[in-house]
Design an enzyme around this catalytic site. Sequence first.
Site, short mmCIF file in Angstrom:
data_model
loop_
_atom_site.label_atom_id
_atom_site.label_comp_id
_atom_site.label_asym_id
_atom_site.label_seq_id
_atom_site.Cartn_x
_atom_site.Cartn_y
_atom_site.Cartn_z
CG ASN A 154 -1.68 1.18 1.23
OD1 ASN A 154 -1.82 2.10 0.42
ND2 ASN A 154 -2.33 1.44 2.52
CE LYS A 206 -0.47 3.18 4.39
NZ LYS A 206 -0.45 3.04 5.94
CG HIS A 219 -6.18 1.85 4.95
ND1 HIS A 219 -5.77 2.99 5.68
CD2 HIS A 219 -5.06 0.93 4.82
CE1 HIS A 219 -4.72 2.60 6.12
NE2 HIS A 219 -4.14 1.43 5.67
CD GLU A 255 -3.16 5.56 6.55
OE1 GLU A 255 -3.29 5.49 5.09
OE2 GLU A 255 -2.30 4.95 7.26
CD GLU A 280 -3.75 -2.44 7.05
OE1 GLU A 280 -2.53 -2.66 6.54
OE2 GLU A 280 -4.43 -1.43 6.62
N GLY A 289 2.23 2.25 10.90
CA GLY A 289 2.86 3.42 10.58
C GLY A 289 3.63 3.68 11.79
CB SER A 292 4.82 -1.85 12.05
OG SER A 292 4.45 -0.55 12.23
P1 PGA Z 1 2.57 0.23 7.71
O1 PGA Z 1 1.10 0.55 7.00
O2 PGA Z 1 3.02 -1.02 6.90
O3 PGA Z 1 3.35 1.53 7.19
O4 PGA Z 1 2.30 0.04 9.17
C1 PGA Z 1 0.08 -0.38 6.84
C2 PGA Z 1 -0.92 0.16 6.02
O5 PGA Z 1 -1.61 1.06 6.47
O6 PGA Z 1 -1.59 -0.81 5.08
#
Ligand code: PGA
Length: 254
Positions: A9, A11, A97, A99, A169, A175, A215
């Site tokens: 992803n 982003k 997601h 976010e 997740e 993140g 992560s």
């Molecule tokens: P990350 O993000 O691996 O940077 O923690 C995962 C995601 O939001 O899909």
Amino acid sequence: MPKQIAAANWKMNLTFKEAQNLLNEFKIRDFNLSENQLVILAVPFPYLNLATEILGNKTQFFISAQDVSAHDKGAYTGEVSAAMLQSLSIKYVLVGHSERREYHNENALLLLQKLKQALANNLQPIFCCGEPLAIREAGKQNEYVTQQLKEVLFEINKEEIKNIIIAYEPIWAIGTGKTASSEQAREIHEQIRGVLISMYGEHVANDISILYGGSVKGSNAAELFAKQDVDGGLVGGASLDAEDFSKIINSLQA
Ligand code: PGA
């Protein structure tokens, strides 16, 4: 058997040139992927065609969008429809997601509409779920995630669910550098599998891929992916690094 999947992803990262360089890195690398193992790259809309041009012919590599409109077509400025994605030969799309749930107020009804749009246009949704820190600290993650699944999947039938990938997740791990332990991941993936079995039966539920996200890195992927019911990962930060994401791909289980 569920497919084993390494999903990236990106982003809202990378310029066109940077995206091109990263895609070319994956193009030249050799991965020994079986038919049951997939790599899916969720890139920003402007790079969908570029990604397809560079990786479209690479075995077991697929391109995904990061979002899709809940609407069919028409006066929705800035939106991208499922039909448009299909016309670009895109096969996957992220839905739900955390976010988007948080910053764009995407609720269960909207997510259901997005899933329906995706499925109607032959896109396979990667449906994300996961709890915030306060819920985890209260030990209520199983109930929270079960509710997230049920409230959106209630109108998805047995045939449709076969085309959905689930990504668990935990928000506190996204993140932050804080990964759920492989045992925490296994526990909740088992719970998710149980919910899917109760809704769609064992035969169908046992084929659905459940990815872990939060992560994931080259250094922890193998341990996570080795756990029962963890069928791969959805990777943010580490997917922007060719070396690290390659390591994650190579951690997929047979
Ligand atoms: P990350 O993000 O691996 O940077 O923690 C995962 C995601 O939001 O899909």
